[in-house]
Design a protein around this motif. Structure first.
Motif, PDB file in Angstrom:
ATOM      1  N   UNK A  65      47.131 -16.634 -45.446  1.00 57.77           N
ATOM      2  CA  UNK A  65      46.034 -15.761 -45.894  1.00 57.77           C
ATOM      3  C   UNK A  65      45.592 -14.815 -44.784  1.00 57.77           C
ATOM      4  N   UNK A  66      45.689 -15.264 -43.544  1.00 56.81           N
ATOM      5  CA  UNK A  66      45.345 -14.405 -42.406  1.00 56.81           C
ATOM      6  C   UNK A  66      46.291 -13.210 -42.330  1.00 56.81           C
ATOM      7  N   UNK A  67      47.595 -13.476 -42.508  1.00 53.93           N
ATOM      8  CA  UNK A  67      48.571 -12.384 -42.490  1.00 53.93           C
ATOM      9  C   UNK A  67      48.328 -11.423 -43.656  1.00 53.93           C
ATOM     10  N   UNK A  68      48.001 -11.976 -44.806  1.00 50.18           N
ATOM     11  CA  UNK A  68      47.702 -11.146 -45.973  1.00 50.18           C
ATOM     12  C   UNK A  68      46.462 -10.297 -45.723  1.00 50.18           C
ATOM     13  N   UNK A 128      42.767  -5.598 -45.107  1.00 51.90           N
ATOM     14  CA  UNK A 128      41.637  -4.989 -44.394  1.00 51.90           C
ATOM     15  C   UNK A 128      41.941  -3.567 -43.938  1.00 51.90           C
ATOM     16  N   UNK A 129      43.234  -3.254 -43.829  1.00 46.82           N
ATOM     17  CA  UNK A 129      43.628  -1.885 -43.483  1.00 46.82           C
ATOM     18  C   UNK A 129      43.781  -1.011 -44.728  1.00 46.82           C
ATOM     19  N   UNK A 131      35.840 -15.689 -43.859  1.00 44.86           N
ATOM     20  CA  UNK A 131      36.584 -15.835 -42.604  1.00 44.86           C
ATOM     21  C   UNK A 131      37.308 -14.545 -42.236  1.00 44.86           C
ATOM     22  N   UNK A 132      38.012 -13.964 -43.208  1.00 45.50           N
ATOM     23  CA  UNK A 132      38.796 -12.764 -42.931  1.00 45.50           C
ATOM     24  C   UNK A 132      38.001 -11.469 -43.110  1.00 45.50           C
ATOM     25  N   UNK A 133      36.775 -11.600 -43.587  1.00 45.83           N
ATOM     26  CA  UNK A 133      35.818 -10.480 -43.655  1.00 45.83           C
ATOM     27  C   UNK A 133      36.268  -9.332 -44.564  1.00 45.83           C
ATOM     28  N   UNK A 160      32.944  -7.019 -52.481  1.00 48.05           N
ATOM     29  CA  UNK A 160      32.902  -6.135 -53.644  1.00 48.05           C
ATOM     30  C   UNK A 160      34.304  -5.820 -54.166  1.00 48.05           C
ATOM     31  N   UNK A 161      35.298  -6.051 -53.331  1.00 44.87           N
ATOM     32  CA  UNK A 161      36.673  -5.746 -53.735  1.00 44.87           C
ATOM     33  C   UNK A 161      37.327  -6.892 -54.501  1.00 44.87           C
TER      34      UNK A 161
END
Length: 252
Positions: free
Chosen positions: A148-151, A156-157, A201-203, A207-208
């Motif tokens: 999930x971190x890699x995703x 986030x970009x 955690x991944x911020x 809303x998305x």
């Protein structure tokens, strides 16, 4: 006597001439009447033709105006269609680019039950339940957090992407899992666990995201073998490029 005969002859000659002239007058009067009738018919025909011409001319002008209007509408439709096609092309390009980025970012997990594909203009990231959760659990394990971190690094970009997290189960009934009463609960709670991790955690902007549970009712494999059941136990993260421009065009 001779003068008398001459006078009588002249009288008879005048009578004959008068009779001839009267006959000519009658003939001329008949011809005049006939010509008047012909003239009246011609006038009526002329008036009828003029009326028909005027009507046809009006119809032509009306049709010409309609053709002009239709031609204008057609040009507008063609221009709008071109805009929609361009927007769809941009969507497909954005979707394919997103898929490529995700496949590169998640390359190390694709042998562990993760796949990335495109369906109906959306990118689906499918993660097998064993990649994220211990058996029967709704708590994400360390291997799942890494995936999930890699995703999230990609998402986030890519801020113009809407994210739906869908939980899916197999057809086996849930037994003795405490707060989890059935497959509906399990699918929903796993989806919300992933959603919380991505937002807290991944911020990723909450809303998305949306989280939904599909239970056992959208299997990817209808079989009942252990492999089929394993395929159906999954989290699907559905990524949809925001296409406000396209939606606005379609509404017009």
């Amino acid at each position: 006597m001779k003068k008398y005969k001459m006078a009588v002859g002249e009288r008879d000659s005048l009578q004959n001439r008068t009779t001839s002239l009267e006959a000519q007058v009658s003939s001329l009067q008949a011809d005049t009447m006939h010509q008047r009738h012909q003239l009246a018919e011609l006038q009526n025909n002329y008036n009828s033709l003029t009326s028909n011409y005027n009507r046809l001319n009006d119809n032509y002008n009306s049709s010409s105006n309609k053709v002009s209007e239709l031609s204008g509408d057609l040009k507008k439709r063609e221009a709008r269609l071109k805009e929609v096609e361009e927007a769809l092309k941009k969507r497909d390009e954005a979707t394919n680019a997103l898929k490529d980025k995700l496949q590169q970012a998640l390359l190390g997990f694709q042998n562990s039950g993760l796949s990335v594909d495109i369906r109906d203009g959306k990118v689906y990231v499918s993660l097998a339940d064993k990649l994220l959760f211990p058996s029967g659990s709704i708590v994400i394990d360390e291997h799942g957090k890494l995936a999930l971190n890699q995703l999230a690094d990609v998402l986030n970009k890519e801020t113009n992407i809407n994210i739906a997290v869908e939980g899916h189960t197999d057809i086996k009934k849930v037994i003795n899992l405490g707060q989890i009463k059935d497959n509906w609960d399990l699918s929903v709670l796993r989806a919300t666990s992933v959603t919380r991790y991505l937002t807290e955690v991944e911020k990723i902007d909450p809303k998305r995201l949306t989280a939904t549970g599909k239970s056992q009712y959208q299997p990817v494999d209808p079989g009942t073998t252990s492999d089929a059941l394993a395929k159906n136990r999954r989290i699907e993260i559905v990524l949809t490029p925001k296409l406000d421009e396209l939606y606005n065009l379609i509404k017009q």
